[in-house]
Design a protein around this motif. Structure first.
Motif, PDB file in Angstrom:
ATOM      1  N   LEU A   5       0.833  -1.184   0.000  1.00 42.09           N
ATOM      2  CA  LEU A   5       0.000   0.000   0.000  1.00 42.09           C
ATOM      3  C   LEU A   5       0.873   1.242   0.000  1.00 42.09           C
ATOM      4  O   LEU A   5       1.922   1.277   0.624  1.00 42.09           O
ATOM      5  N   ALA A   6       0.403   2.268  -0.688  1.00 40.35           N
ATOM      6  CA  ALA A   6       1.145   3.530  -0.720  1.00 40.35           C
ATOM      7  C   ALA A   6       1.120   4.212   0.642  1.00 40.35           C
ATOM      8  O   ALA A   6       1.979   4.989   0.964  1.00 40.35           O
ATOM      9  N   GLY A   7       0.154   3.902   1.441  1.00 36.17           N
ATOM     10  CA  GLY A   7       0.020   4.498   2.772  1.00 36.17           C
ATOM     11  C   GLY A   7      -1.307   4.079   3.362  1.00 36.17           C
ATOM     12  O   GLY A   7      -2.202   3.647   2.655  1.00 36.17           O
ATOM     13  N   TRP A   8      -1.439   4.201   4.655  1.00 32.26           N
ATOM     14  CA  TRP A   8      -2.639   3.750   5.334  1.00 32.26           C
ATOM     15  C   TRP A   8      -3.841   4.623   5.006  1.00 32.26           C
ATOM     16  O   TRP A   8      -4.953   4.156   4.864  1.00 32.26           O
ATOM     17  N   LYS A   9      -3.642   5.931   4.843  1.00 28.41           N
ATOM     18  CA  LYS A   9      -4.750   6.846   4.590  1.00 28.41           C
ATOM     19  C   LYS A   9      -5.458   6.466   3.288  1.00 28.41           C
ATOM     20  O   LYS A   9      -4.850   6.291   2.256  1.00 28.41           O
ATOM     21  N   GLY A  10      -6.769   6.353   3.342  1.00 28.29           N
ATOM     22  CA  GLY A  10      -7.557   5.980   2.181  1.00 28.29           C
ATOM     23  C   GLY A  10      -7.708   4.484   2.004  1.00 28.29           C
ATOM     24  O   GLY A  10      -8.410   4.019   1.126  1.00 28.29           O
ATOM     25  N   CYS A  11      -7.040   3.729   2.846  1.00 18.42           N
ATOM     26  CA  CYS A  11      -7.092   2.273   2.784  1.00 18.42           C
ATOM     27  C   CYS A  11      -8.126   1.764   3.783  1.00 18.42           C
ATOM     28  O   CYS A  11      -8.430   2.417   4.769  1.00 18.42           O
ATOM     29  N   PHE A  12      -8.668   0.612   3.510  1.00 25.45           N
ATOM     30  CA  PHE A  12      -9.609  -0.026   4.425  1.00 25.45           C
ATOM     31  C   PHE A  12      -8.929  -1.237   5.050  1.00 25.45           C
ATOM     32  O   PHE A  12      -7.957  -1.756   4.514  1.00 25.45           O
ATOM     33  N   LYS A  13      -9.470  -1.666   6.174  1.00 33.13           N
ATOM     34  CA  LYS A  13      -8.949  -2.854   6.858  1.00 33.13           C
ATOM     35  C   LYS A  13     -10.061  -3.875   6.967  1.00 33.13           C
ATOM     36  O   LYS A  13     -11.179  -3.560   7.378  1.00 33.13           O
ATOM     37  N   LEU A  14      -9.746  -5.087   6.573  1.00 34.73           N
ATOM     38  CA  LEU A  14     -10.699  -6.198   6.623  1.00 34.73           C
ATOM     39  C   LEU A  14     -10.150  -7.282   7.534  1.00 34.73           C
ATOM     40  O   LEU A  14      -9.022  -7.741   7.346  1.00 34.73           O
ATOM     41  N   ASN A  15     -10.915  -7.672   8.535  1.00 33.41           N
ATOM     42  CA  ASN A  15     -10.605  -8.834   9.370  1.00 33.41           C
ATOM     43  C   ASN A  15     -11.661  -9.890   9.099  1.00 33.41           C
ATOM     44  O   ASN A  15     -12.847  -9.577   8.983  1.00 33.41           O
ATOM     45  N   PHE A  16     -11.236 -11.144   8.997  1.00 38.23           N
ATOM     46  CA  PHE A  16     -12.171 -12.242   8.731  1.00 38.23           C
ATOM     47  C   PHE A  16     -11.870 -13.419   9.640  1.00 38.23           C
ATOM     48  O   PHE A  16     -10.752 -13.580  10.126  1.00 38.23           O
ATOM     49  N   MET A  69     -18.629  -2.513  -3.277  1.00 40.51           N
ATOM     50  CA  MET A  69     -18.814  -1.221  -2.602  1.00 40.51           C
ATOM     51  C   MET A  69     -17.877  -0.154  -3.154  1.00 40.51           C
ATOM     52  O   MET A  69     -17.948   0.999  -2.753  1.00 40.51           O
ATOM     53  N   GLY A  70     -16.972  -0.540  -4.035  1.00 45.53           N
ATOM     54  CA  GLY A  70     -16.026   0.410  -4.607  1.00 45.53           C
ATOM     55  C   GLY A  70     -14.730   0.533  -3.834  1.00 45.53           C
ATOM     56  O   GLY A  70     -13.917   1.407  -4.115  1.00 45.53           O
ATOM     57  N   ILE A  71     -14.519  -0.325  -2.860  1.00 44.20           N
ATOM     58  CA  ILE A  71     -13.270  -0.308  -2.093  1.00 44.20           C
ATOM     59  C   ILE A  71     -12.166  -0.901  -2.966  1.00 44.20           C
ATOM     60  O   ILE A  71     -12.307  -1.999  -3.484  1.00 44.20           O
ATOM     61  N   ARG A  72     -11.064  -0.154  -3.127  1.00 45.88           N
ATOM     62  CA  ARG A  72      -9.992  -0.572  -4.030  1.00 45.88           C
ATOM     63  C   ARG A  72      -8.645  -0.779  -3.341  1.00 45.88           C
ATOM     64  O   ARG A  72      -7.704  -1.249  -3.967  1.00 45.88           O
ATOM     65  N   LEU A 109      -6.724  -9.772  -6.613  1.00 46.92           N
ATOM     66  CA  LEU A 109      -5.970  -9.138  -7.690  1.00 46.92           C
ATOM     67  C   LEU A 109      -6.776  -8.042  -8.386  1.00 46.92           C
ATOM     68  O   LEU A 109      -6.217  -7.232  -9.120  1.00 46.92           O
ATOM     69  N   GLY A 110      -8.080  -7.982  -8.113  1.00 48.42           N
ATOM     70  CA  GLY A 110      -8.911  -6.900  -8.616  1.00 48.42           C
ATOM     71  C   GLY A 110      -8.766  -5.616  -7.825  1.00 48.42           C
ATOM     72  O   GLY A 110      -9.248  -4.560  -8.249  1.00 48.42           O
ATOM     73  N   LEU A 111      -8.113  -5.683  -6.670  1.00 45.02           N
ATOM     74  CA  LEU A 111      -7.858  -4.483  -5.864  1.00 45.02           C
ATOM     75  C   LEU A 111      -6.681  -3.712  -6.461  1.00 45.02           C
ATOM     76  O   LEU A 111      -5.773  -4.303  -7.046  1.00 45.02           O
ATOM     77  N   ASP A 112      -6.696  -2.399  -6.283  1.00 44.13           N
ATOM     78  CA  ASP A 112      -5.569  -1.577  -6.741  1.00 44.13           C
ATOM     79  C   ASP A 112      -4.351  -1.787  -5.853  1.00 44.13           C
ATOM     80  O   ASP A 112      -3.226  -1.799  -6.334  1.00 44.13           O
ATOM     81  N   SER A 113      -4.562  -1.911  -4.549  1.00 38.16           N
ATOM     82  CA  SER A 113      -3.469  -2.183  -3.627  1.00 38.16           C
ATOM     83  C   SER A 113      -4.012  -2.986  -2.452  1.00 38.16           C
ATOM     84  O   SER A 113      -5.164  -2.827  -2.055  1.00 38.16           O
ATOM     85  N   PHE A 114      -3.177  -3.863  -1.947  1.00 40.20           N
ATOM     86  CA  PHE A 114      -3.595  -4.720  -0.842  1.00 40.20           C
ATOM     87  C   PHE A 114      -2.376  -5.261  -0.119  1.00 40.20           C
ATOM     88  O   PHE A 114      -1.269  -5.262  -0.640  1.00 40.20           O
ATOM     89  N   CYS A 115      -2.641  -5.725   1.071  1.00 46.03           N
ATOM     90  CA  CYS A 115      -1.659  -6.450   1.851  1.00 46.03           C
ATOM     91  C   CYS A 115      -2.459  -7.499   2.622  1.00 46.03           C
ATOM     92  O   CYS A 115      -3.448  -7.167   3.260  1.00 46.03           O
ATOM     93  N   ILE A 116      -2.080  -8.751   2.504  1.00 40.51           N
ATOM     94  CA  ILE A 116      -2.784  -9.814   3.224  1.00 40.51           C
ATOM     95  C   ILE A 116      -1.799 -10.446   4.191  1.00 40.51           C
ATOM     96  O   ILE A 116      -0.673 -10.764   3.814  1.00 40.51           O
ATOM     97  N   MET A 117      -2.226 -10.556   5.462  1.00 39.92           N
ATOM     98  CA  MET A 117      -1.284 -11.042   6.463  1.00 39.92           C
ATOM     99  C   MET A 117      -1.974 -11.884   7.538  1.00 39.92           C
ATOM    100  O   MET A 117      -3.162 -11.720   7.800  1.00 39.92           O
ATOM    101  N   HIS A 118      -1.183 -12.765   8.116  1.00 41.45           N
ATOM    102  CA  HIS A 118      -1.636 -13.577   9.236  1.00 41.45           C
ATOM    103  C   HIS A 118      -1.469 -12.770  10.517  1.00 41.45           C
ATOM    104  O   HIS A 118      -0.472 -12.073  10.697  1.00 41.45           O
TER     105      HIS A 118
END
Length: 142
Positions: A5-16, A69-72, A109-118
């Motif tokens: 991610l370019a930076g946290w601002k404007g990014c969303f966080k998903l927990n599952f 929802m348009g989250i990228r 892969l449809g997201l513009d930027s992402f980070c997936i982590m344990h």
């Protein structure tokens, strides 16, 4: 498989998370903004699956939901190392979740930027509670 991610601002966080017991499986997710404001919370019944399958199914559904929802841009966190590894190391897919993992990869892969982590279970408390509540009362909806 991570786009930084370019930076946290404007990014969303998903927990599952997912849970299963005695033929009942539940998935639960929480989506927040970069400053911690709640966007959505979600819990659904996934009868007849293992906890790993429930967790994978939940992740696939909620990534699809966020894209609609348009989250990228999104940080994705889960406490199942098996699911995170299945998505990030595509050559070592667990046979029980292989198809679901491939769907998750395609969606992410449809997201513009992402980070997936344990993360450890202690860091995934809210969605763990959602999944546990769903196991206690399968009629609950969120």
């Amino acid at each position: 498989m991570q786009r930084k991610l370019a930076g946290w601002k404007g990014c969303f966080k998903l927990n599952f998370d997912g849970a299963a017991r005695q033929g009942l499986a539940v998935g639960g997710s929480v989506i927040k903004t970069h400053n911690g404001s709640l966007v959505a919370t979600y819990m659904r019944n996934l009868n007849g699956h293992s906890s790993n399958q429930a967790e994978a199914m939940d992740l696939a559904w909620v990534v699809h939901f966020t894209l609609s929802m348009g989250i990228r841009a999104m940080d994705i966190e889960g406490d199942s190392k098996l699911i995170i590894d299945a998505v990030t190391t595509q050559d070592k897919l667990n046979k029980l979740i292989e198809g679901i993992a491939r769907d998750i990869i395609r969606l992410i892969l449809g997201l513009d930027s992402f980070c997936i982590m344990h993360i450890y279970k202690e860091g995934n408390g809210v969605v763990n509670v959602l999944a546990t509540l769903g196991l206690m009362d399968s009629s609950l909806k969120c």
